[in-house]
Write an enzyme that holds these catalytic residues in place. Structure first.
Site, mmCIF file in Angstrom:
data_model
loop_
_atom_site.group_PDB
_atom_site.id
_atom_site.type_symbol
_atom_site.label_atom_id
_atom_site.label_comp_id
_atom_site.label_asym_id
_atom_site.label_seq_id
_atom_site.Cartn_x
_atom_site.Cartn_y
_atom_site.Cartn_z
ATOM 1 N N ARG A 166 0.812 -1.225 0.000
ATOM 2 C CA ARG A 166 0.000 0.000 0.000
ATOM 3 C C ARG A 166 0.843 1.272 0.000
ATOM 4 N NH1 ARG A 166 -2.209 -2.887 4.333
ATOM 5 N NH2 ARG A 166 -4.092 -4.012 3.769
ATOM 6 N N LYS A 205 15.060 -25.316 8.408
ATOM 7 C CA LYS A 205 16.308 -25.329 9.181
ATOM 8 C C LYS A 205 17.034 -26.646 8.930
ATOM 9 C CE LYS A 205 14.425 -22.470 12.942
ATOM 10 N NZ LYS A 205 15.158 -21.217 13.047
ATOM 11 N N ASP A 250 1.051 -19.686 17.628
ATOM 12 C CA ASP A 250 2.251 -19.083 17.034
ATOM 13 C C ASP A 250 3.361 -20.106 16.802
ATOM 14 O OD1 ASP A 250 3.797 -16.741 16.235
ATOM 15 O OD2 ASP A 250 4.948 -17.018 18.088
ATOM 16 N N ASP A 300 6.573 -23.008 6.268
ATOM 17 C CA ASP A 300 6.850 -23.061 7.706
ATOM 18 C C ASP A 300 8.372 -23.038 7.813
ATOM 19 O OD1 ASP A 300 7.575 -24.137 10.305
ATOM 20 O OD2 ASP A 300 5.455 -24.610 10.514
ATOM 21 N N HIS A 301 8.918 -21.929 8.298
ATOM 22 C CA HIS A 301 10.376 -21.798 8.181
ATOM 23 C C HIS A 301 11.139 -22.797 9.049
ATOM 24 C CE1 HIS A 301 10.275 -19.284 11.860
ATOM 25 N NE2 HIS A 301 11.555 -19.479 11.938
ATOM 26 N N LYS A 309 2.600 -17.902 7.392
ATOM 27 C CA LYS A 309 1.776 -18.082 8.568
ATOM 28 C C LYS A 309 1.330 -16.726 9.087
ATOM 29 C CE LYS A 309 3.637 -18.488 12.655
ATOM 30 N NZ LYS A 309 4.318 -17.528 13.548
ATOM 31 N N LYS A 352 8.248 -17.823 25.553
ATOM 32 C CA LYS A 352 8.990 -16.580 25.348
ATOM 33 C C LYS A 352 9.497 -16.100 26.697
ATOM 34 C CE LYS A 352 7.198 -14.973 21.059
ATOM 35 N NZ LYS A 352 8.272 -15.378 20.151
ATOM 36 N N HIS A 379 5.364 -24.862 13.838
ATOM 37 C CA HIS A 379 6.788 -25.215 13.940
ATOM 38 C C HIS A 379 7.040 -26.506 14.728
ATOM 39 C CE1 HIS A 379 7.085 -21.336 12.267
ATOM 40 N NE2 HIS A 379 7.208 -20.618 13.370
HETATM 41 C C1 BG6 Z 1 7.906 -17.147 14.301
HETATM 42 C C2 BG6 Z 1 7.060 -16.731 15.475
HETATM 43 O O1 BG6 Z 1 7.148 -17.912 13.405
HETATM 44 O O2 BG6 Z 1 9.012 -17.903 14.764
HETATM 45 C C3 BG6 Z 1 7.885 -15.949 16.479
HETATM 46 O O3 BG6 Z 1 5.980 -15.943 15.038
HETATM 47 C C4 BG6 Z 1 9.133 -16.701 16.865
HETATM 48 O O4 BG6 Z 1 7.109 -15.621 17.627
HETATM 49 C C5 BG6 Z 1 9.871 -17.197 15.633
HETATM 50 O O5 BG6 Z 1 9.952 -15.828 17.616
HETATM 51 C C6 BG6 Z 1 11.012 -18.118 16.025
HETATM 52 O O6 BG6 Z 1 11.780 -18.432 14.905
HETATM 53 P P1 BG6 Z 1 13.335 -18.733 15.043
HETATM 54 O O7 BG6 Z 1 13.746 -19.147 13.672
HETATM 55 O O8 BG6 Z 1 13.971 -17.453 15.498
HETATM 56 O O9 BG6 Z 1 13.469 -19.809 16.056
#
Ligand code: BG6
Length: 497
Positions: free
Chosen positions: A58, A191, A244, A186-187, A157, A349, A249
């Protein structure tokens, strides 16, 4: 690029055909922190050469201002010292379309740029409320198809906030796209250490015979973060740790760890096995929600030597919020292989330190002949260190040198850094490259995401109806005391953080 002899002669990536990638929400944090750096890194390593990156958002940015912003993204950290000429060659490939996500004219302008390319990727990096508009407009403008190449959509996500909304989003996506065009990212599975779970299990003959309830006592998956929610209070209020981190994950890690051996590495074989794990999770019903789950919220404390805010004091957080920042779960799988083996999950966290790991604890030998010695060791443990200090360690019991027969646990260690040097690519690099070559193995299939939400939604409903106060834990600690009960009820202790 690499001087490690272990890596000589290996092929590092498949070469994708020329492509254009459009980033919806290109003015956001993900683009700055992950997407632009990942694309730049692929470019630097020579994995991608003929391509264009189009930002779509935007804000009234132009091609020039997007290039200037991207230059600032690459001016810090890892890429700060890359020669300017290389950065310039990359930045010249950036273009920008300024538009709202529901304006057909914006998509017409986008089409003019991207239709010069046969192969198109669209990356949805906007708040999820915009996904529907984007997908429908891609369809209406014909950009969802590419007769002479491909059109693929990467979806970030959060993918829904419960089963109903995840299904709804799947329906919207599949109204305009084939499942094979949809890449739900999903990152975590990008890894290296998470992918190594498959290699460890199925490229070695020694683990699989032991990988069952006869030899494994319990499994613990920990993802602990030292930071709090920081500037993401608004987002976190709508999410909480279960949505989250666990639904996506943690379940990626867990499914790779517990799945049956696949017959091959094709995307559907792997994903079918992962879905089976999710479907065999024993449901946590309303009445059992407090027996198998513990929530927590951090209060003010000392984290890494500094005073740290409590969750309720964070910006964007309601002072009466009941959003969880910590979750512990005790799960069971109703399968022949895993019957009776508790799988403990702990995520939070503002905890004592940043540490993600999987610990598989094996049973004691059937006859413990050393048990009357001064020290008799402990259970063997295989620990997969996801981050930091990526690697694997295996604890075995050894004799302490001396005249007495005394036993203590010692570690056999493999550390990625020592063995392979700095070769570990960022998760987003691998995943984007996989999408460019059409490999969806590491992306989540529709049935997989719905199976995980089916399980998670039951817990969310149980919590919604639970009037008890949320347990607190001090920032910088190992989580709420209440979590200890989950493991001690079956004679297990959480691993030290
Ligand atoms: C994200 C979450 O998907 O993954 C975050 O929204 C989290 O809250 C993060 O901090 C953690 O990713 P990584 O790769 O730093 O472990």
């Amino acid at each position: 690029m690499f001087s490690n002899p272990l890596l000589d002669g290996l092929q590092f990536a498949k070469e994708p055909a020329p492509f254009v990638i459009t980033i919806f929400g290109a003015t956001g944090d993900l683009t700055r922190k992950k997407l632009v750096p990942a694309l730049f890194s692929l470019f630097l390593k020579g994995n991608i050469s003929q391509f264009q990156v189009v930002g779509f958002a935007r804000r009234p940015w132009t091609k020039e201002s997007f290039q200037a912003e991207a230059a600032s993204m690459l001016a810090v950290g890892h890429y700060a010292h890359v020669p300017e000429a290389q950065k310039k060659a990359f930045l010249e490939k950036l273009d920008f379309v300024s538009s709202t996500f529901d304006d057909p004219d914006g998509y017409a302008r986008l089409a003019k740029v991207v239709n010069a390319w046969d192969n198109k990727v669209y990356y949805m990096s906007t708040p999820p409320d915009d996904y529907e508009n984007i997908v429908r407009n891609l369809g209406a403008s014909g950009l969802n198809k590419s007769p002479s190449g491909y059109s693929r959509v990467i979806v970030e996500k959060p993918f829904g906030r419960d089963l109903a909304t995840a299904r709804e989003l799947n329906d919207i996506l599949s109204s305009q796209l084939e499942e094979s065009q949809i890449y739900r990212i999903d990152h975590y599975i990008g890894k290296e250490t998470v992918q190594n779970i498959l290699v460890l299990r199925f490229a070695n003959g020694i683990f699989e015979p032991l990988w069952n309830n006869r030899y494994i006592d319990n499994i613990q998956i920990t993802v602990s973060e030292a930071i709090g929610v920081g500037t993401r209070g608004n987002y976190y209020e709508k999410s909480g740790t279960l949505r989250d981190m666990v639904q996506n994950h943690i379940f990626q890690i867990m499914t790779l760890l517990l799945m049956e051996p696949p017959n091959d590495l094709s995307p559907d074989t792997i994903r079918t096995e992962k879905v089976k794990v999710l479907r065999s999770l024993r449901p946590i019903t309303h009445k059992d929600v407090n027996k198998y789950t513990v929530r927590g919220q951090y209060s003010a404390g000392i984290s890494q030597g500094k005073t740290a805010k409590g969750y309720l004091q964070e910006d964007g957080v309601s002072p009466t919020s009941k959003t969880e920042t910590f979750v512990a779960l005790k799960l069971f799988l109703d399968t022949w292989r895993w019957e009776g083996v508790p799988v403990f999950i702990r995520v939070g966290k503002s905890m004592a330190r940043r540490m993600s790991e999987v610990a598989v604890t094996f049973k004691q030998p059937p006859l413990q002949i050393f048990k009357n010695q001064a020290s008799d060791g402990g259970n063997n443990q295989l620990v997969i260190h996801i981050q930091p200090d990526e690697g694997v360690s295996f604890s075995i019991n050894a004799k302490i040198p001396g005249y007495l027969t005394q036993v203590r646990p010692v570690n056999m260690d493999f550390a990625y850094g020592n063995t392979f040097g700095e070769a570990t690519p960022e998760a987003y690099e691998r995943l984007i490259l996989d999408c460019l070559v059409g490999d969806s193995t590491l992306y989540t299939r529709r049935d997989e995401i719905e199976a995980s939400w089916t399980f998670i939604t039951r817990i969310l409903q149980g919590w919604a109806d639970d009037p008890s106060p949320l347990p607190q834990y001090k920032a910088g600690s190992a989580g709420p005391e209440e979590a200890k009960e989950l493991t001690s009820s079956v004679g297990v202790k959480w691993r030290k953080l």
